[in-house]
Design a protein around this motif. Structure first.
Motif, PDB file in Angstrom:
ATOM      1  N   THR A  86       0.837  -1.204   0.000  1.00 20.76           N
ATOM      2  CA  THR A  86       0.000   0.000   0.000  1.00 20.76           C
ATOM      3  C   THR A  86       0.875   1.259   0.000  1.00 20.76           C
ATOM      4  O   THR A  86       0.616   2.208  -0.729  1.00 20.76           O
ATOM      5  CB  THR A  86      -0.925   0.008   1.234  1.00 20.76           C
ATOM      6  OG1 THR A  86      -1.641  -1.230   1.266  1.00 20.76           O
ATOM      7  CG2 THR A  86      -1.918   1.153   1.168  1.00 20.76           C
ATOM      8  N   LEU A 103       2.318   2.251  -3.412  1.00 16.74           N
ATOM      9  CA  LEU A 103       1.429   2.593  -4.534  1.00 16.74           C
ATOM     10  C   LEU A 103       1.779   3.902  -5.240  1.00 16.74           C
ATOM     11  O   LEU A 103       1.801   3.934  -6.473  1.00 16.74           O
ATOM     12  CB  LEU A 103      -0.035   2.597  -4.062  1.00 16.74           C
ATOM     13  CG  LEU A 103      -0.632   1.207  -3.792  1.00 16.74           C
ATOM     14  CD1 LEU A 103      -2.026   1.318  -3.189  1.00 16.74           C
ATOM     15  CD2 LEU A 103      -0.668   0.370  -5.064  1.00 16.74           C
ATOM     16  N   ARG A 122       2.764   3.966  -9.181  1.00 15.88           N
ATOM     17  CA  ARG A 122       2.010   4.732 -10.184  1.00 15.88           C
ATOM     18  C   ARG A 122       2.958   5.607 -10.998  1.00 15.88           C
ATOM     19  O   ARG A 122       2.769   5.788 -12.186  1.00 15.88           O
ATOM     20  CB  ARG A 122       0.923   5.566  -9.508  1.00 15.88           C
ATOM     21  CG  ARG A 122      -0.159   4.705  -8.843  1.00 15.88           C
ATOM     22  CD  ARG A 122      -1.337   5.541  -8.372  1.00 15.88           C
ATOM     23  NE  ARG A 122      -2.131   5.998  -9.499  1.00 15.88           N
ATOM     24  CZ  ARG A 122      -2.339   7.264  -9.829  1.00 15.88           C
ATOM     25  NH1 ARG A 122      -1.792   8.221  -9.105  1.00 15.88           N
ATOM     26  NH2 ARG A 122      -3.066   7.572 -10.863  1.00 15.88           N
ATOM     27  N   GLN A 140      -2.970  -1.536 -11.939  1.00 14.46           N
ATOM     28  CA  GLN A 140      -4.003  -2.461 -11.477  1.00 14.46           C
ATOM     29  C   GLN A 140      -3.558  -3.915 -11.693  1.00 14.46           C
ATOM     30  O   GLN A 140      -3.617  -4.741 -10.778  1.00 14.46           O
ATOM     31  CB  GLN A 140      -5.287  -2.172 -12.273  1.00 14.46           C
ATOM     32  CG  GLN A 140      -6.504  -2.953 -11.837  1.00 14.46           C
ATOM     33  CD  GLN A 140      -7.297  -2.210 -10.783  1.00 14.46           C
ATOM     34  OE1 GLN A 140      -7.052  -1.005 -10.553  1.00 14.46           O
ATOM     35  NE2 GLN A 140      -8.227  -2.867 -10.139  1.00 14.46           N
ATOM     36  N   LEU A 181      -0.392  -9.518  -5.556  1.00  9.52           N
ATOM     37  CA  LEU A 181      -1.194 -10.119  -4.490  1.00  9.52           C
ATOM     38  C   LEU A 181      -1.339 -11.614  -4.713  1.00  9.52           C
ATOM     39  O   LEU A 181      -1.303 -12.402  -3.772  1.00  9.52           O
ATOM     40  CB  LEU A 181      -2.568  -9.441  -4.423  1.00  9.52           C
ATOM     41  CG  LEU A 181      -2.573  -8.026  -3.844  1.00  9.52           C
ATOM     42  CD1 LEU A 181      -3.942  -7.386  -4.008  1.00  9.52           C
ATOM     43  CD2 LEU A 181      -2.157  -8.025  -2.383  1.00  9.52           C
ATOM     44  N   VAL A 238      -4.057   8.136  -4.661  1.00  9.16           N
ATOM     45  CA  VAL A 238      -4.057   6.773  -5.208  1.00  9.16           C
ATOM     46  C   VAL A 238      -5.506   6.314  -5.402  1.00  9.16           C
ATOM     47  O   VAL A 238      -6.321   6.485  -4.497  1.00  9.16           O
ATOM     48  CB  VAL A 238      -3.312   5.829  -4.245  1.00  9.16           C
ATOM     49  CG1 VAL A 238      -3.460   4.384  -4.666  1.00  9.16           C
ATOM     50  CG2 VAL A 238      -1.835   6.212  -4.168  1.00  9.16           C
ATOM     51  N   PRO A 239      -5.835   5.752  -6.561  1.00 10.45           N
ATOM     52  CA  PRO A 239      -7.224   5.283  -6.760  1.00 10.45           C
ATOM     53  C   PRO A 239      -7.625   4.279  -5.682  1.00 10.45           C
ATOM     54  O   PRO A 239      -6.827   3.421  -5.310  1.00 10.45           O
ATOM     55  CB  PRO A 239      -7.179   4.603  -8.127  1.00 10.45           C
ATOM     56  CG  PRO A 239      -5.972   5.137  -8.805  1.00 10.45           C
ATOM     57  CD  PRO A 239      -4.995   5.503  -7.737  1.00 10.45           C
ATOM     58  N   SER A 287      -9.555   1.840  -5.874  1.00 12.03           N
ATOM     59  CA  SER A 287      -9.627   0.445  -6.328  1.00 12.03           C
ATOM     60  C   SER A 287      -8.346  -0.304  -5.949  1.00 12.03           C
ATOM     61  O   SER A 287      -8.384  -1.480  -5.618  1.00 12.03           O
ATOM     62  CB  SER A 287      -9.838   0.399  -7.836  1.00 12.03           C
ATOM     63  OG  SER A 287      -8.786   1.066  -8.501  1.00 12.03           O
ATOM     64  N   LEU A 288      -7.216   0.405  -5.976  1.00 13.46           N
ATOM     65  CA  LEU A 288      -5.945  -0.247  -5.645  1.00 13.46           C
ATOM     66  C   LEU A 288      -5.839  -0.555  -4.152  1.00 13.46           C
ATOM     67  O   LEU A 288      -5.503  -1.670  -3.759  1.00 13.46           O
ATOM     68  CB  LEU A 288      -4.768   0.638  -6.065  1.00 13.46           C
ATOM     69  CG  LEU A 288      -4.559   0.831  -7.570  1.00 13.46           C
ATOM     70  CD1 LEU A 288      -3.418   1.795  -7.827  1.00 13.46           C
ATOM     71  CD2 LEU A 288      -4.276  -0.494  -8.254  1.00 13.46           C
ATOM     72  N   THR A 289      -6.128   0.454  -3.332  1.00 12.92           N
ATOM     73  CA  THR A 289      -6.008   0.218  -1.890  1.00 12.92           C
ATOM     74  C   THR A 289      -7.026  -0.825  -1.435  1.00 12.92           C
ATOM     75  O   THR A 289      -6.741  -1.644  -0.570  1.00 12.92           O
ATOM     76  CB  THR A 289      -6.210   1.522  -1.099  1.00 12.92           C
ATOM     77  OG1 THR A 289      -7.348   2.198  -1.616  1.00 12.92           O
ATOM     78  CG2 THR A 289      -5.011   2.430  -1.220  1.00 12.92           C
ATOM     79  N   MET A 297      -8.175  -3.313  -3.182  1.00 17.40           N
ATOM     80  CA  MET A 297      -7.744  -4.642  -3.606  1.00 17.40           C
ATOM     81  C   MET A 297      -6.770  -5.229  -2.571  1.00 17.40           C
ATOM     82  O   MET A 297      -6.841  -6.403  -2.223  1.00 17.40           O
ATOM     83  CB  MET A 297      -7.036  -4.528  -4.960  1.00 17.40           C
ATOM     84  CG  MET A 297      -7.242  -5.721  -5.853  1.00 17.40           C
ATOM     85  SD  MET A 297      -6.228  -5.708  -7.339  1.00 17.40           S
ATOM     86  CE  MET A 297      -6.087  -4.026  -7.790  1.00 17.40           C
TER      87      MET A 297
END
Lengths: 169, 262
Positions: free
Chosen positions: A15, A18, A22, A40, A47, B60-61, B63-65, B67
């Motif tokens: 996390t 991220l 990006r 994504q 994961l 950060v979108p 959807s990523l966190t 997931m």
């Protein structure tokens, strides 16, 4: 032994990574929507294979490698697609697969355009070392090449960028 | 003193340390041409970072966190299952946990109601459900009668509830599942409370066979206590029938997916 601790740490660290992931995705894919897709897919893959990550090793390099490989797969798939639909001569002029449409290139600004013109292998080397701040050894491991190959790609990419951005750099 | 291109670049990229780095730094200090090459390299780095760094400060979108959070939750759930598999190595922990649980059950227990010793976390949850259920509920007016023996196959709403409801989900409705477990022959069994009556049903080829049913009590004085002990009896019986721990939420969902076929 402490499986739960290591899994917790994996998710926490991922996390925290991220924002950097990006940035790397944008550097590789250039197009923001492509970069989001890449991010994504990378997180999904990371994961899925999280059991194979060795606790105590660098998670960032591990995930960057996943992203980089994912992007190379994407580039190859696009190459196949474009070769299917164009004559070989035209294909040769299409440029590096994954390249942006001309109108998008305008929006990128000088730096973005110069980066976009680099061959894929030089761009990833430049981004990993100059933007993401990896050491040569780490960058070479992420790409999966010997360190000498990494430094020569980096050198050529750097020269090209300096030539192109000479008057501002 | 000369500096090769490779050395210079390595220095620029922070790859050199100690004496090597000092040597190149000294060379740069004494050579204006080298110094301006260094500056150009530093500007290039700044340009590239200026181009890409803004992406790293964008939000950060979600959807990523999300997931990642979902995966973390999955890990936590699996850990609970894994813990059971590793039970032999952690006997002491478990004994302590059981003692604490027993204390909690004793503390929560109203006077004169005897509950059996629960055999695991799932049952401890079920225990609190039983307590909540029987001390909070209104006993139905038409208190059903006790039936046992013979092969009574659940039908209608009972069969449907046994097929679909989860013990972990506190779903509204007349039928509640108190716990689910596996019997020695591998069949899945479930302790249910259908309002007027409770029972244990086990799934085999014919369907849900009622192993045991008890009335939850007539609407008389003391009905609550009877209801409580009926559930206690069932849970005790379930404990005797079960192999291993009751199913946890994930196992229960998995069993439901398989339509409770062993």
């Amino acid at each position: 032994m402490n499986a739960s601790t290591s899994q917790d740490r994996f998710c926490e660290e991922l996390t925290a990574l991220l924002p950097r992931l990006r940035r790397f995705a944008r550097g590789l894919a250039r197009d923001p929507a492509d970069a989001d897709d890449l991010c994504q897919q990378t997180v999904e893959r990371a994961l899925k294979s999280r059991q194979s990550w060795q606790d105590g090793t660098r998670l960032d390099a591990w995930v960057y490698r996943i992203m980089r490989n994912q992007w190379i797969d994407e580039v190859r798939a696009r190459t196949r697609r474009s070769q299917t639909f164009t004559h070989e001569e035209e294909g040769a002029n299409i440029g590096a697969p994954g390249d942006l449409a001309a109108e998008n290139l305008v929006e990128l600004g000088n730096v973005g355009r110069a980066l976009a013109r680099l061959p894929e292998e030089q761009r990833e080397a430049v981004i990993l070392v100059l933007v993401e701040g990896f050491a040569y050894k780490e960058a070479a491991e992420i790409i999966g090449v010997p360190q000498g190959t990494l430094t020569s790609r980096l050198g050529r990419g750097r020269e090209a960028l300096l030539r192109e951005l000479g008057e501002i750099a | 003193m000369t500096v090769s291109d490779d050395e210079f670049t390595a220095y620029v990229d922070g790859e050199l340390t100690g004496a090597e780095a000092q040597r190149v730094a000294a060379a740069i200090a004494g050579d204006p041409a080298l110094a301006s090459r260094l500056e150009a390299q530093q500007r290039l780095r700044a340009l590239l970072r200026g181009h890409l760094d803004p992406v790293a400060v964008e939000p950060v979108p979600e959807s990523l966190t999300q997931m990642i959070a979902a995966a973390a939750a999955e890990d936590a759930e699996r850990d609970m299952t894994d813990t059971k598999q590793h039970e032999p190595a952690r006997v002491l922990d478990f004994a302590a946990a059981r003692a604490r649980r027993d204390d909690q059950v004793r503390a929560a227990r109203p006077p004169r109601l005897t509950l059996p010793r629960w055999w695991g976390t799932g049952a401890a949850i079920a225990a609190s459900l039983v307590l909540g259920l029987f001390f909070g509920m209104r006993v139905a007016d038409d208190g059903a009668s006790v039936t046992s023996g013979g092969a009574l196959v659940a039908s209608g709403m009972l069969a449907k509830g046994l097929d679909e409801k989860l013990a972990s989900a506190n779903e509204p409705g007349k039928l509640r599942i108190l716990t689910s477990f596996r019997r020695e022959d591998g069949n899945y069994c479930r302790v249910y409370d259908a309002g007027a009556s409770s029972g244990i049903a086990c799934k085999d080829a014919q369907g849900w066979i009622l192993q045991r049913t008890v009335a939850n009590g007539a609407p008389e004085r003391g009905a609550y206590r009877q209801a409580g002990s009926a559930a206690g009896e069932l849970m005790a019986a379930a404990q005797t029938m079960a192999i291993g721990e009751p199913l946890d939420a994930a196992q229960e969902r998995a069993a439901r997916r398989e339509k409770w076929n062993k």
